[in-house]
Design an enzyme around this catalytic site. Sequence first.
Site, PDB file in Angstrom:
ATOM      1  N   SER A   1      -7.859  -3.214  -5.592  1.00  0.00           N
ATOM      2  CA  SER A   1      -7.861  -4.194  -6.363  1.00  0.00           C
ATOM      3  C   SER A   1      -6.605  -3.870  -7.859  1.00  0.00           C
ATOM      4  O   SER A   1      -6.809  -1.844  -7.843  1.00  0.00           O
ATOM      5  CB  SER A   1      -9.478  -4.210  -7.135  1.00  0.00           C
ATOM      6  OG  SER A   1      -9.159  -4.957  -8.083  1.00  0.00           O
TER       7      SER A   1
ATOM      8  N   TYR B   1     -16.431   0.730 -11.232  1.00  0.00           N
ATOM      9  CA  TYR B   1     -15.590  -0.547 -10.825  1.00  0.00           C
ATOM     10  C   TYR B   1     -14.033   0.048 -10.615  1.00  0.00           C
ATOM     11  O   TYR B   1     -13.898   0.720  -9.113  1.00  0.00           O
ATOM     12  CB  TYR B   1     -15.458  -1.836 -10.793  1.00  0.00           C
ATOM     13  CG  TYR B   1     -15.032  -2.651  -9.694  1.00  0.00           C
ATOM     14  CD1 TYR B   1     -15.258  -2.183  -8.886  1.00  0.00           C
ATOM     15  CD2 TYR B   1     -13.278  -3.709 -10.005  1.00  0.00           C
ATOM     16  CE1 TYR B   1     -14.130  -3.792  -7.763  1.00  0.00           C
ATOM     17  CE2 TYR B   1     -13.024  -4.315  -9.302  1.00  0.00           C
ATOM     18  CZ  TYR B   1     -13.146  -4.304  -7.635  1.00  0.00           C
ATOM     19  OH  TYR B   1     -12.706  -4.833  -6.755  1.00  0.00           O
TER      20      TYR B   1
END
Length: 247
Positions: free
Chosen positions: A131, A144
């Site tokens: 990501s 995350y």
Amino acid sequence: MTRTAVVTGASSGIGAATARRLAADGFTVVLAARREDRLAELADELGATYVVCDTTDATAVAELATAVGDTLDVLVNNAGGALGADPVAEASVADWKTMFDVNVIGTLQVTQALLPALVASGNGLLLNVTSTAAHEAYVGGSGYTVTKAGVSVLTRTLRQELLGQPVRVTELAPGMVATEEFGLRRFGGDQARRDATYAGVPGPLSAADVADTVGWIASLPWHVNIDLLVLKPRDQASQTQINRSQG
């Protein structure tokens, strides 16, 4: 000659879209995820095979490797997710442990189990989906960002360790992708918070956009390695700089 691809997290979102793209490109696709009903439906659609596999379960991963067999052309490590958006001082330790298990340990276990088959193919591709959060800290990113950064470092380490082996190693880092389940899971099923993530953005990425990028990378000749590809919508400059002109 038939080429084989494994896609983890294939039951929805980017994983399902990637499986569709690779199947359309002529790969024999092996789907791996936890939800058998969704896997069976997608496998029927694509003429693929599936293995019910929780990537954090070493036994399940070993069963996946057995099902794949001796050679594998493409591995897409896509299984992962986010939980919560609390600041570090208030974050759930349990959520962090879950994200670490799924995003980092799951990727590690699948890679270890299937790497010999990638090498044996003579022209393997190991692609880890991370990501933009792996490369930019932001408020609310919390666990995350930490775990996706871990997968990014894992990928770069593999690139060095596998030098001279017939395996290309790629990190694909998508930015804002509007899939339904990712946001819902992150916010505990809160549809309003999920929708607010994409509110007013003229064109967030779709799962198919990411899948098309995977397909392009997989189509490249053996000597071309994409070390890192960052994929963002035009309306996202950073994790926090986003055009919401339609809001």
